[in-house]
Design a protein around this motif. Structure first.
Motif, PDB file in Angstrom:
ATOM      1  N   THR A  98       0.832  -1.208   0.000  1.00 36.73           N
ATOM      2  CA  THR A  98       0.000   0.000   0.000  1.00 36.73           C
ATOM      3  C   THR A  98       0.865   1.256   0.000  1.00 36.73           C
ATOM      4  N   GLN A 116       3.675   1.568  -1.315  1.00 39.97           N
ATOM      5  CA  GLN A 116       4.353   1.701  -2.604  1.00 39.97           C
ATOM      6  C   GLN A 116       3.606   2.666  -3.529  1.00 39.97           C
ATOM      7  N   ASN A 117       2.295   2.808  -3.306  1.00 37.72           N
ATOM      8  CA  ASN A 117       1.500   3.699  -4.151  1.00 37.72           C
ATOM      9  C   ASN A 117       1.082   4.988  -3.457  1.00 37.72           C
ATOM     10  N   GLY A 150       0.212   9.277  -5.107  1.00 39.19           N
ATOM     11  CA  GLY A 150       0.479   7.970  -5.689  1.00 39.19           C
ATOM     12  C   GLY A 150       1.942   7.615  -5.828  1.00 39.19           C
ATOM     13  N   TYR A 151       2.858   8.393  -5.198  1.00 40.71           N
ATOM     14  CA  TYR A 151       4.291   8.085  -5.268  1.00 40.71           C
ATOM     15  C   TYR A 151       4.694   7.195  -4.094  1.00 40.71           C
TER      16      TYR A 151
END
Length: 685
Positions: A540, A542-543, A548-549
């Motif tokens: 989770t 990771q996004n 969203g980075y």
């Protein structure tokens, strides 16, 4: 084809600023020698040297061309190089293959940026240099002014061995200070005359400078000169040759490529004064033992591939400088870099696009070899029984980076192979896949370099592509702490899903990534489900949450939770962890991070203020400045990567093409709030 031994060969690179007339000079030499039947011009697309579609379109040299001709029983190999700054890799490669350089200077413009760079490249290689002052027929041409500028910049070793007769529209020939005669072009015929009386004073002064310069580098001549004894033409020529070969005297010639004046004298001077490859020795290493080896002219065969052209029908076309021994057709040679054996079926000498087959090439010759399977630019070919490997040319890092993709879906499968073949041809192009952003990145020296790469992709491989701004690999992190519960409970008949976790979020050390810990007491979350919680956390994060980075430098601690003996599962706890993150991160003061780069900028000291000002406008900070010499300044700075898009162009503009830089990744820092808001808004559209 006549066979030439090493003594009969002369190899010279024509270097200098763009539009100084290098290609037209080579065309004139080919015409005077009878190698071609007319003088071609880049401007009207008739040049035999600028024949690639990209060169014809832009009316300028992009790729180094080989112009070979015969003159008075000698073979002269001229390498016509580009003068545009994006193609300095071609210049460096050509200089590696030559025993001397002819630096072309405009009689109107004088010493320009690329003149200076080419001189420096030749100086690094300790190459002998001659200077040809072109465009003597142009308005505002000033031979004496240019000579003074050259001597001021490159020292007293710069000395004219010719003087122009007339100037601008009245330029009609050159006076030779060694033979003491003149050649005047009248109705396209070279006629030899005595030097006119009105030039006697100017000639005496110039000849005095020549004698003084030669004497300075020759003790015997100096003694004669100081004692006022007569110095013969032969003695002057011998001293001149000695000074040129040792790169201490740099003779100045002049002429007009547009009018075809001065080229018999130029070619005579090349044959008489410029060094032969016979006396050149080359240093390399034994590829098996890494011991240093010296290879001389008459030793076993070895050669260096200094340029590659990729043809969609023929394959690789390799430009080879024979450094020792001889090469014969149908020879089997050993590539000591890739450890492969190659067959040299045919090779050629060339006048640009016009090629002529050779059966044998002696040490010192430059030839074109076709259809080598594994050999690339920088590789060494040699006798398998006497292996050697030569050091390849070192190119400056290519810093102008763009993302590239196929313009049509049908080309997506072909673009990777086409780009790799293009890089075979041009080692200054770099290709890299950014696994984070998904961008395919191509780096070159400048905008024109990449634009021409696109044209070559289309013309050579039929692939249409486009360039666009690369994405920045931002990161997210938190500045505060939070504790939240993530509960996933679902009943759908039969076994349900149940996972309940309490997670604590806090900032981690810079560069630590994601640190997961657990302090579960009393089995609130069974041991077999903790790896699932960790997996849910990492996937989770990771996004990211903001834009969203990937999230970094964050500590996540699992400290409590609950489970159901029937409904709990790994998937349920993984989902519960994701729910906790989406609730807890917004409460922990999330921020956006951007990559910073270390810049090392080398510029003339004169431009230091402008460059520092430019860095400041890009949110950069100066770390240090130093001046290793009175004219050079090195600036070290840290700048956000987002601000460095097209910095190669900005620096070239700020320093008139005299600046260069290297760039490496440094670290991540928080993005200023206003800029962060724009990035987040753009990403969440």
């Amino acid at each position: 084809m006549t066979e030439f031994n090493s003594i009969q060969l002369r190899n010279l690179a024509l270097v200098g600023h763009g539009k100084s007339g290098k290609t037209l000079i080579a065309e004139n030499c080919l015409f005077k020698s009878g190698a071609v039947n007319r003088v071609g011009k880049s401007e009207d697309g008739t040049s035999v040297l600028d024949y690639e579609p990209e060169e014809i379109k832009r009316k300028m040299t992009i790729d180094t061309s080989l112009a070979s001709c015969q003159w008075q029983g000698y073979k002269i190999n001229l390498l016509d190089t580009p003068g545009y700054p994006d193609f300095t890799g071609e210049v460096k490669s050509a200089l590696m293959a030559c025993e001397a350089a002819i630096v072309v200077v405009s009689a109107v413009s004088g010493v320009e940026v690329e003149t200076d760079k080419a001189w420096q490249y030749a100086e690094e290689l300790s190459l002998p240099r001659a200077i040809f002052i072109n465009k003597m027929d142009r308005e505002h041409a000033d031979f004496n002014k240019v000579v003074e500028e050259l001597r001021a910049k490159y020292g007293k070793g710069v000395v004219p061995i010719q003087l122009p007769i007339g100037s601008e529209d009245s330029f009609q020939g050159v006076a030779d200070l060694i033979t003491m005669n003149t050649k005047v072009l009248i109705k396209n015929k070279d006629l030899i005359y005595e030097i006119p009386e009105y030039m006697e004073e100017e000639v005496d002064e110039a000849r005095h400078m020549l004698m003084e310069t030669c004497a300075e580098f020759n003790d015997e001549l100096l003694e004669k000169y100081l004692e006022g004894e007569e110095i013969t033409e032969t003695e002057v020529a011998a001293a001149l040759i000695e000074g040129i070969v040792n790169a201490r005297i740099f003779p100045v010639l002049c002429g007009s490529a547009a009018k075809g004046i001065g080229f018999r004298q130029l070619m005579n001077s090349i044959v008489e004064y410029m060094p032969t490859p016979y006396f050149r020795s080359s240093m390399g290493v034994n590829p098996k033992t890494n011991e240093l080896i010296e290879r001389n002219t008459e030793d076993a065969f070895s050669g260096y591939v200094f340029k590659t052209v990729v043809d969609q029908f023929i394959g690789r076309i390799s430009y080879l400088k024979v450094l020792s021994g001889t090469l014969q057709e149908n020879a089997m040679v050993y590539n000591s870099v890739c450890d492969k054996t190659e067959r040299v079926a045919n090779f050629y000498t060339a006048c640009g696009k016009n090629q002529q087959a050779q059966k044998i090439a002696h040490s010192g010759d430059i030839v074109i070899v076709t259809k080598l399977q594994s050999t690339k630019t920088g590789d060494t070919l040699c006798d398998a029984q006497s292996p050697i490997r030569y050091e390849p040319v070192e190119f400056a890092d290519s810093m102008f980076t763009m993302a590239i993709k196929a313009d049509k879906k049908t080309d997506e499968d072909k673009i990777g192979n086409a780009l790799n073949r293009l890089i075979d041809e041009d080692p200054t192009l770099k290709l890299e896949k950014n696994t984070e952003t998904g961008d395919l990145l191509i780096s070159g020296v400048g905008e024109a370099h990449l634009d021409i790469a696109l044209e070559k992709l289309l013309n050579k491989f039929g692939v249409t592509a486009k360039l666009y701004k690369p994405e920045i690999a931002y990161r997210e992190t938190i500045r505060g702490t939070s504790k939240v519960e993530g509960k996933h409970k679902k009943q759908s008949g039969g076994h349900g899903q149940y996972g309940d976790v309490w997670l604590e979020f806090s900032p981690g050390e810079q560069g630590s990534g994601v640190t997961f810990t657990e302090t579960i007491v009393g089995g609130a979350v069974p041991r077999q489900y903790i790896p699932a919680v960790e997996k849910g956390v990492r996937e989770t994060l990771q996004n990211g949450i903001l834009a969203g980075y990937p999230m970094v430098d964050i500590k996540v601690n699992l400290y409590d939770g609950s489970y159901h003996t029937v409904d709990s599962s790994e998937m349920a706890f993984k989902t519960a962890a994701a729910i906790a993150i989406k609730k807890g991160i917004p409460e922990a003061k999330p921020v956006l991070l951007e990559p910073y780069c270390n810049l090392k900028i080398t510029i003339p000291e004169y431009y230091m203020g402008d460059v520092i000002s430019g860095i400041n406008t890009k949110r950069g900070r100066i770390l240090s400045t130093e001046s290793p010499s009175h004219s050079v300044c090195i600036i070290e700075a840290q700048v956000p990567q987002a601000e460095l898009y097209k910095y190669a162009t900005d620096l070239r503009s700020a320093t008139q093409g005299r600046g260069s830089y290297t760039m490496t990744f440094s670290h991540y820092e928080e993005v200023p709030a206003k800029i962060s808001e724009k990035i987040v808004a753009e990403r969440n559209k």
